[in-house]
Design a protein around this motif. Structure first.
Motif, PDB file in Angstrom:
ATOM      1  N   ILE A  69     -31.517  81.427   1.963  1.00  0.00           N
ATOM      2  CA  ILE A  69     -32.780  80.684   1.995  1.00  0.00           C
ATOM      3  C   ILE A  69     -33.619  81.019   0.771  1.00  0.00           C
ATOM      4  O   ILE A  69     -34.182  80.127   0.130  1.00  0.00           O
ATOM      5  N   ASP A  70     -33.711  82.318   0.434  1.00  0.00           N
ATOM      6  CA  ASP A  70     -34.471  82.721  -0.761  1.00  0.00           C
ATOM      7  C   ASP A  70     -33.920  82.051  -2.020  1.00  0.00           C
ATOM      8  O   ASP A  70     -34.678  81.558  -2.853  1.00  0.00           O
ATOM      9  N   THR A  71     -32.617  82.051  -2.153  1.00  0.00           N
ATOM     10  CA  THR A  71     -31.982  81.457  -3.331  1.00  0.00           C
ATOM     11  C   THR A  71     -32.221  79.957  -3.384  1.00  0.00           C
ATOM     12  O   THR A  71     -32.561  79.411  -4.441  1.00  0.00           O
ATOM     13  N   SER A  72     -32.072  79.290  -2.260  1.00  0.00           N
ATOM     14  CA  SER A  72     -32.310  77.841  -2.208  1.00  0.00           C
ATOM     15  C   SER A  72     -33.752  77.525  -2.576  1.00  0.00           C
ATOM     16  O   SER A  72     -34.015  76.591  -3.348  1.00  0.00           O
ATOM     17  N   GLN A  73     -34.688  78.301  -2.056  1.00  0.00           N
ATOM     18  CA  GLN A  73     -36.100  78.085  -2.363  1.00  0.00           C
ATOM     19  C   GLN A  73     -36.379  78.336  -3.840  1.00  0.00           C
ATOM     20  O   GLN A  73     -37.112  77.584  -4.482  1.00  0.00           O
ATOM     21  N   PHE A  74     -35.782  79.376  -4.401  1.00  0.00           N
ATOM     22  CA  PHE A  74     -35.955  79.680  -5.821  1.00  0.00           C
ATOM     23  C   PHE A  74     -35.466  78.513  -6.686  1.00  0.00           C
ATOM     24  O   PHE A  74     -36.133  78.091  -7.625  1.00  0.00           O
ATOM     25  N   ILE A  75     -34.291  77.989  -6.348  1.00  0.00           N
ATOM     26  CA  ILE A  75     -33.716  76.880  -7.115  1.00  0.00           C
ATOM     27  C   ILE A  75     -34.607  75.648  -7.014  1.00  0.00           C
ATOM     28  O   ILE A  75     -34.881  74.980  -8.019  1.00  0.00           O
ATOM     29  N   LEU A  76     -35.079  75.343  -5.816  1.00  0.00           N
ATOM     30  CA  LEU A  76     -35.958  74.182  -5.650  1.00  0.00           C
ATOM     31  C   LEU A  76     -37.244  74.348  -6.455  1.00  0.00           C
ATOM     32  O   LEU A  76     -37.701  73.411  -7.113  1.00  0.00           O
ATOM     33  N   ASN A  77     -37.827  75.543  -6.409  1.00  0.00           N
ATOM     34  CA  ASN A  77     -39.049  75.792  -7.178  1.00  0.00           C
ATOM     35  C   ASN A  77     -38.796  75.659  -8.677  1.00  0.00           C
ATOM     36  O   ASN A  77     -39.603  75.090  -9.405  1.00  0.00           O
ATOM     37  N   ARG A  78     -37.677  76.171  -9.130  1.00  0.00           N
ATOM     38  CA  ARG A  78     -37.334  76.100 -10.557  1.00  0.00           C
ATOM     39  C   ARG A  78     -37.135  74.650 -10.983  1.00  0.00           C
ATOM     40  O   ARG A  78     -37.618  74.229 -12.033  1.00  0.00           O
ATOM     41  N   GLN A  83     -39.149  69.848 -13.715  1.00  0.00           N
ATOM     42  CA  GLN A  83     -39.546  68.440 -13.638  1.00  0.00           C
ATOM     43  C   GLN A  83     -40.998  68.267 -14.080  1.00  0.00           C
ATOM     44  O   GLN A  83     -41.324  67.342 -14.819  1.00  0.00           O
ATOM     45  N   LYS A  84     -41.868  69.174 -13.642  1.00  0.00           N
ATOM     46  CA  LYS A  84     -43.283  69.090 -14.025  1.00  0.00           C
ATOM     47  C   LYS A  84     -43.448  69.296 -15.523  1.00  0.00           C
ATOM     48  O   LYS A  84     -44.233  68.604 -16.160  1.00  0.00           O
ATOM     49  N   SER A  85     -42.718  70.246 -16.073  1.00  0.00           N
ATOM     50  CA  SER A  85     -42.862  70.496 -17.511  1.00  0.00           C
ATOM     51  C   SER A  85     -42.309  69.326 -18.329  1.00  0.00           C
ATOM     52  O   SER A  85     -42.861  68.984 -19.372  1.00  0.00           O
ATOM     53  N   LYS A  86     -41.249  68.689 -17.848  1.00  0.00           N
ATOM     54  CA  LYS A  86     -40.737  67.500 -18.533  1.00  0.00           C
ATOM     55  C   LYS A  86     -41.757  66.373 -18.479  1.00  0.00           C
ATOM     56  O   LYS A  86     -41.965  65.664 -19.458  1.00  0.00           O
ATOM     57  N   SER A  87     -42.392  66.210 -17.321  1.00  0.00           N
ATOM     58  CA  SER A  87     -43.413  65.163 -17.178  1.00  0.00           C
ATOM     59  C   SER A  87     -44.591  65.433 -18.091  1.00  0.00           C
ATOM     60  O   SER A  87     -45.094  64.527 -18.759  1.00  0.00           O
ATOM     61  N   ALA A  88     -45.047  66.679 -18.134  1.00  0.00           N
ATOM     62  CA  ALA A  88     -46.172  67.030 -19.001  1.00  0.00           C
ATOM     63  C   ALA A  88     -45.809  66.828 -20.458  1.00  0.00           C
ATOM     64  O   ALA A  88     -46.618  66.344 -21.246  1.00  0.00           O
TER      65      ALA A  88
END
Length: 95
Positions: A69-78, A83-88
């Protein structure tokens, strides 16, 4: 008035779009559960099936699931940050 065929339905139909989103989420969840089960049950914690779990296997399962779960959450956050940095970045190029 003509009857529309099923192929005439577009994704712009809000109910259909919601249904597709819900089903996609269900599928993703099922895939995660399958991956977690395969990893924790078959590869990490169970040498051979028995009538009950011993304390070592139970501890292993808890740790394995928590790390999964920790790993999945880390990957999703990353991915979200990327995605946000690409949009910015793309917005700064258009300014």
């Amino acid at each position: 008035m003509e009857a529309s065929s099923p192929t005439d339905l577009s994704v712009s139909d809000p109910q259909l779009q919601h249904f597709i989103e819900v089903e996609t989420q269900k599928q993703r969840f099922q895939q995660l559960v399958h991956q977690m089960t395969e990893l924790c049950w078959q590869e990490k914690c169970m040498d051979k099936p028995g009538p009950k779990l011993d304390s070592r296997a139970e501890t292993c399962f808890v740790n394995c699931v928590e790390r999964f779960i920790d790993t999945s959450q880390f990957i999703l956050n990353r991915l979200e940050q990327t995605q946000k940095s690409k949009s910015a970045f793309s917005e700064s190029l258009t300014d």
